[in-house]
Design a protein around this motif. Structure first.
Motif, PDB file in Angstrom:
ATOM      1  N   LEU A  59       0.834  -1.195   0.000  1.00 22.91           N
ATOM      2  CA  LEU A  59       0.000   0.000   0.000  1.00 22.91           C
ATOM      3  C   LEU A  59       0.868   1.245   0.000  1.00 22.91           C
ATOM      4  O   LEU A  59       1.944   1.274   0.579  1.00 22.91           O
ATOM      5  N   ALA A  60       0.386   2.283  -0.657  1.00 18.13           N
ATOM      6  CA  ALA A  60       1.094   3.555  -0.685  1.00 18.13           C
ATOM      7  C   ALA A  60       1.080   4.176   0.703  1.00 18.13           C
ATOM      8  O   ALA A  60       0.115   4.041   1.435  1.00 18.13           O
ATOM      9  N   PRO A  61       2.150   4.859   1.085  1.00 18.80           N
ATOM     10  CA  PRO A  61       2.148   5.526   2.389  1.00 18.80           C
ATOM     11  C   PRO A  61       1.093   6.622   2.428  1.00 18.80           C
ATOM     12  O   PRO A  61       0.750   7.208   1.409  1.00 18.80           O
TER      13      PRO A  61
ATOM     14  N   ARG B 170     -11.206   3.924   6.903  1.00 20.58           N
ATOM     15  CA  ARG B 170     -10.002   3.821   6.075  1.00 20.58           C
ATOM     16  C   ARG B 170     -10.240   2.680   5.091  1.00 20.58           C
ATOM     17  O   ARG B 170     -10.548   1.557   5.497  1.00 20.58           O
ATOM     18  N   ILE B 171     -10.104   2.997   3.811  1.00 20.95           N
ATOM     19  CA  ILE B 171     -10.348   2.018   2.761  1.00 20.95           C
ATOM     20  C   ILE B 171      -9.044   1.760   2.023  1.00 20.95           C
ATOM     21  O   ILE B 171      -8.378   2.703   1.568  1.00 20.95           O
TER      22      ILE B 171
ATOM     23  N   LEU C 152     -13.741   0.844  -7.049  1.00 17.15           N
ATOM     24  CA  LEU C 152     -13.606   2.288  -6.881  1.00 17.15           C
ATOM     25  C   LEU C 152     -12.686   2.833  -7.962  1.00 17.15           C
ATOM     26  O   LEU C 152     -12.052   2.062  -8.677  1.00 17.15           O
ATOM     27  N   PRO C 153     -12.597   4.153  -8.093  1.00 20.01           N
ATOM     28  CA  PRO C 153     -11.665   4.710  -9.072  1.00 20.01           C
ATOM     29  C   PRO C 153     -10.248   4.181  -8.824  1.00 20.01           C
ATOM     30  O   PRO C 153      -9.822   4.034  -7.674  1.00 20.01           O
ATOM     31  N   VAL C 154      -9.550   3.888  -9.889  1.00 23.96           N
ATOM     32  CA  VAL C 154      -8.185   3.356  -9.789  1.00 23.96           C
ATOM     33  C   VAL C 154      -7.280   4.422  -9.178  1.00 23.96           C
ATOM     34  O   VAL C 154      -7.256   5.560  -9.660  1.00 23.96           O
ATOM     35  N   PRO C 155      -6.544   4.062  -8.117  1.00 29.49           N
ATOM     36  CA  PRO C 155      -5.668   5.058  -7.495  1.00 29.49           C
ATOM     37  C   PRO C 155      -4.468   5.377  -8.384  1.00 29.49           C
ATOM     38  O   PRO C 155      -3.888   4.466  -8.973  1.00 29.49           O
ATOM     39  N   PRO C 156      -4.107   6.641  -8.461  1.00 28.26           N
ATOM     40  CA  PRO C 156      -2.918   6.986  -9.227  1.00 28.26           C
ATOM     41  C   PRO C 156      -1.680   6.466  -8.498  1.00 28.26           C
ATOM     42  O   PRO C 156      -1.596   6.568  -7.281  1.00 28.26           O
ATOM     43  N   GLY C 157      -0.797   5.861  -9.204  1.00 28.85           N
ATOM     44  CA  GLY C 157       0.438   5.396  -8.573  1.00 28.85           C
ATOM     45  C   GLY C 157       0.331   4.051  -7.888  1.00 28.85           C
ATOM     46  O   GLY C 157       1.210   3.687  -7.121  1.00 28.85           O
ATOM     47  N   GLY C 158      -0.721   3.302  -8.111  1.00 28.16           N
ATOM     48  CA  GLY C 158      -0.837   1.970  -7.519  1.00 28.16           C
ATOM     49  C   GLY C 158      -1.702   1.938  -6.272  1.00 28.16           C
ATOM     50  O   GLY C 158      -2.373   2.910  -5.939  1.00 28.16           O
TER      51      GLY C 158
ATOM     52  N   ALA D 160      -3.464   2.021  -2.748  1.00 27.08           N
ATOM     53  CA  ALA D 160      -3.446   3.146  -1.820  1.00 27.08           C
ATOM     54  C   ALA D 160      -4.520   2.979  -0.756  1.00 27.08           C
ATOM     55  O   ALA D 160      -5.366   2.093  -0.847  1.00 27.08           O
ATOM     56  N   ALA D 161      -4.466   3.840   0.221  1.00 21.65           N
ATOM     57  CA  ALA D 161      -5.484   3.877   1.278  1.00 21.65           C
ATOM     58  C   ALA D 161      -5.983   5.304   1.396  1.00 21.65           C
ATOM     59  O   ALA D 161      -5.249   6.257   1.157  1.00 21.65           O
ATOM     60  N   VAL D 162      -7.247   5.418   1.774  1.00 24.63           N
ATOM     61  CA  VAL D 162      -7.854   6.732   1.943  1.00 24.63           C
ATOM     62  C   VAL D 162      -8.825   6.671   3.114  1.00 24.63           C
ATOM     63  O   VAL D 162      -9.468   5.646   3.338  1.00 24.63           O
ATOM     64  N   ILE D 163      -8.900   7.758   3.879  1.00 21.21           N
ATOM     65  CA  ILE D 163      -9.871   7.847   4.967  1.00 21.21           C
ATOM     66  C   ILE D 163     -11.031   8.697   4.481  1.00 21.21           C
ATOM     67  O   ILE D 163     -10.825   9.825   4.019  1.00 21.21           O
TER      68      ILE D 163
END
Length: 100
Positions: free
Chosen positions: A2-4, A44-45, A81-87, A89-92
């Motif tokens: 996962l991306a930081p 957090r997803i 969900l929309p594809v995260p830029p850069g691989g 990732a996690a989002v709150i």
């Protein structure tokens, strides 16, 4: 991998797109409405590089077990969900319920 979290701050457009996609799956549980329950839960997803939801965790509760359960169910219902830029990732994402 996962991306930081710091990398996520650079992608506000993606974060908004994820929040919109989840909002489309949000419901207000009838039992919570009848009890007058309101609140905001933060979830957090973890999203794979392909946009699929990998897992979700409750970061902060709404004060209602019913609403928290709904918040945790939303990412699974969204599935893609929309594809995260850069691989991967996690989002709150904050999820709010308010009676009108």
């Amino acid at each position: 991998m996962l991306a930081p979290a710091a990398a996520m701050a650079d992608t506000p457009d993606w974060q908004r797109a994820v929040a919109r996609a989840l909002a489309a799956k949000q419901t207000y549980p009838t039992t919570a409405q009848m009890r007058g329950e309101e609140g905001t839960a933060k979830v957090r997803i973890f999203v794979g590089a392909d946009g699929k939801v990998q897992k979700a965790e409750l970061v902060s509760g709404s004060g209602s077990a019913t609403l928290d359960k709904e918040a945790m169910a939303m990412p699974a219902r969204a599935g893609q969900l929309p594809v995260p830029p850069g691989g991967a990732a996690a989002v709150i994402v904050p999820v709010t319920w308010k009676l009108l």
